[in-house]
Each structure stands twice: as C-alpha cells, then as structure tokens.
Design a protein around this motif. Structure first.
Motif, short mmCIF file in Angstrom:
data_model
loop_
_atom_site.label_atom_id
_atom_site.label_comp_id
_atom_site.label_asym_id
_atom_site.label_seq_id
_atom_site.Cartn_x
_atom_site.Cartn_y
_atom_site.Cartn_z
N HIS A 23 0.84 -1.21 0.00
CA HIS A 23 0.00 0.00 0.00
C HIS A 23 0.87 1.26 0.00
CE1 HIS A 23 -4.42 0.94 0.96
NE2 HIS A 23 -3.90 1.91 0.25
N MET A 42 -7.90 5.15 -6.86
CA MET A 42 -8.72 4.51 -5.84
C MET A 42 -9.13 3.09 -6.25
SD MET A 42 -11.95 6.55 -4.29
CE MET A 42 -13.29 6.00 -5.33
N THR A 43 -9.58 2.96 -7.48
CA THR A 43 -10.05 1.65 -7.93
C THR A 43 -8.88 0.69 -8.10
OG1 THR A 43 -10.02 2.52 -10.17
CG2 THR A 43 -12.14 2.45 -9.09
N ALA A 45 -5.77 0.79 -6.78
CA ALA A 45 -5.14 0.44 -5.50
C ALA A 45 -5.98 -0.59 -4.74
CB ALA A 45 -4.94 1.69 -4.64
N THR A 46 -7.29 -0.44 -4.79
CA THR A 46 -8.17 -1.39 -4.09
C THR A 46 -8.01 -2.78 -4.70
OG1 THR A 46 -9.72 0.43 -3.71
CG2 THR A 46 -10.56 -1.81 -3.34
N ILE A 49 -4.57 -4.34 -3.71
CA ILE A 49 -4.56 -4.78 -2.31
C ILE A 49 -5.43 -6.03 -2.13
CG2 ILE A 49 -5.22 -4.14 0.07
CD1 ILE A 49 -2.58 -2.82 -0.97
N GLU A 50 -6.56 -6.09 -2.83
CA GLU A 50 -7.40 -7.30 -2.76
C GLU A 50 -6.65 -8.52 -3.28
OE1 GLU A 50 -10.25 -8.01 -1.44
OE2 GLU A 50 -10.97 -6.01 -0.95
N ALA A 53 -3.93 -9.41 -0.75
CA ALA A 53 -4.53 -9.97 0.46
C ALA A 53 -5.03 -11.39 0.20
CB ALA A 53 -5.66 -9.08 0.96
N GLY A 111 -13.64 -10.64 -2.31
CA GLY A 111 -12.41 -10.09 -2.89
C GLY A 111 -12.32 -10.19 -4.40
N LEU A 114 -14.89 -8.21 -6.27
CA LEU A 114 -14.53 -6.79 -6.18
C LEU A 114 -13.43 -6.45 -7.19
CD1 LEU A 114 -15.31 -4.29 -4.56
CD2 LEU A 114 -13.72 -5.01 -2.77
N LEU A 118 -13.44 -3.71 -10.44
CA LEU A 118 -12.58 -2.53 -10.32
C LEU A 118 -11.63 -2.32 -11.49
CD1 LEU A 118 -11.65 -2.98 -6.56
CD2 LEU A 118 -12.94 -1.06 -7.49
#
Lengths: 139, 112
Positions: A23, A42-43, A45-46, A49-50, A53, A111, A114, A118
């Motif tokens: 991040h 925003m989209t 990076a999300t 990270i998903e 993770a 996840g 999402l 994105l």
C-alpha cells in the motif's frame, strides 16, 4: 513496447506487513505519477490490495519454502498494470477462485468479485510454481 | 501507518473511531474492539469512518461481523462519515443497503 512512466514494486514474505508495504508503494507511485486521476488511483489500489490480500490469506506453500509475494505496478500512458505473484505457492483451490458476490450475511468471499468490478482485465497465470494475477485498468 | 481504534460510550450509543486503512491487518482488531463494546453493554454502535480512507473486503467483512454482533445483542451498528473509497467498496458489493451510512456519528441514531 509501451512506455513505462512510473513503476514501483515489492518482494517479501507473504504476511500482513507485506500488505502495508505494498500500500505504501502504491501511495508512492501516485506521488511519482500525479496525473493519474483520483478515481483510477482509488479503484486500482483497491484491486491490487485485494489481490495481494488474497495471496496472504489463501496461498499455501508448495513445499518447504514459504510463500513469497511479489508485486510490480506500472503506470503507462493510458493504462495501469499490476502483476501480483505468489512464489513457492500451490495452485489455488477452485473454491478460492469464486468471483461471484456472496449474500449480504457473508463475512468473506467478496475479494475476487470486487477485483473484477474494479479493473478492465484480470488474468491469472501459473508457471513454474508461481501464481500471478495480472490486473490492468485503462485510464 | 498503524491502524487504530478507540471508542467512547455516550448516552444513547457507543462511538468507535477507526483511523487509517481498514485492511486484513486491521479487520480483526476492529472485531475485537466492537465485541468489547457490545460485551460492555452498548448494543447501539456507530463506527466513525471519517479518518478511514481505505477499506478492503476484509475490512468490510469485519463490519458485517460487527453488525451481526450488535444485532444479536438486540441493538444495531451504523457507520458514519464514509469517505469516497469506502463508499465505492460498499456500493460495488451492494452492502450500502445493509450498512447504512450517516453523515456524522451524532446523526446515526438520531432518528430513534
């Protein structure tokens, strides 16, 4: 080949600390490429990270070597690209690859759905014991 | 950038403040704090997200778990001061209908 305008990466043990480091690399990438619009940052990076993770939570080692996570994120003229890899990992279970949104009571399993919502493209590759997610978003 | 949670028990609700990234590292800590608040007798919980600029599906899962815990105790959990990235995640997962967002912590239980 497409020109790379800015690039950041991370390689290390597959742990929660790796998520924080990745991040931080994403935040640094936007500092290097300040023209990238907020919505794309925003989209994307999300999604990154998903994906990272997902590896930390689900990737199991193939043998005695622990799983390592490797992230390569680049900003190109009209595209953001991330390669998120799990080294020394087993092939993922089919159950961990479900991309449909679970019901509203579920506390996990959103996840991948999402990620798909994105980014522009999601590709999964497995080669030489390495699982790689390739995420792209057109900007 | 360490995730931090703190809470304050007010007259009609308890406010849990979330600061930083609500990711897979922070999610279990949020569950712990909300469980502690509910176990302490406050079943009306507001999670103030004014200083949370990022939430992933693990963070969302924790909020859903906390909502269930509050409802099982006969209360409810509401979220307040949602920032753009968190709003986006709630909308894309259709969870904005389950986790109602209020402009501020004060307003979250203002209607009842």
């Amino acid at each position: 080949m497409t020109d790379v305008i800015a690039r950041r990466g991370f390689h290390g043990p597959s742990t929660g600390e790796a998520i924080e480091s990745i991040h931080n690399e994403l935040d640094a990438l936007w500092d290097d490429a300040s023209f990238v619009p907020d919505m794309d940052r925003m989209t994307f990076a999300t999604a990154v990270i998903e994906a990272a993770a997902n590896i930390v939570q689900h990737a199991l080692p193939a043998a005695e070597k622990p799983v390592e996570i490797d992230v390569d994120i680049s900003v190109r003229p009209s595209r953001l690209v991330a390669r998120v890899s799990a080294f020394n990992a087993r092939e993922p279970f089919a159950d961990d690859m479900q991309a449909s949104m679970p019901d509203s009571e579920a506390e996990s399993g959103r996840g991948l759905a999402l990620i798909e919502a994105l980014v522009t493209t999601v590709t999964f590759e497995r080669q030489d014991g390495t699982n790689t997610w390739i995420l792209t978003r057109n900007t | 950038m360490q995730m931090q949670f703190s809470y304050e028990v007010k007259d009609t609700y308890a406010e849990v403040k979330s600061v930083g990234r609500l990711n897979m590292v922070a999610a279990p800590k949020l569950r712990e704090v909300v469980n502690e608040v509910v176990a302490g007798g406050s079943n009306r919980v507001v999670v103030n997200l004014a200083e949370t600029n990022f939430m992933d599906s693990s963070g969302l899962g924790a909020l859903i778990g906390c909502l269930k815990a509050a409802r099982q105790a006969g209360g409810d959990l509401r979220i307040a001061a949602v920032q753009p990235q968190v709003k986006m995640v709630l909308e894309l997962t259709n969870m904005d209908r389950v986790l109602t967002a209020y402009p501020s912590a004060e307003e979250a239980f203002g209607d009842d």
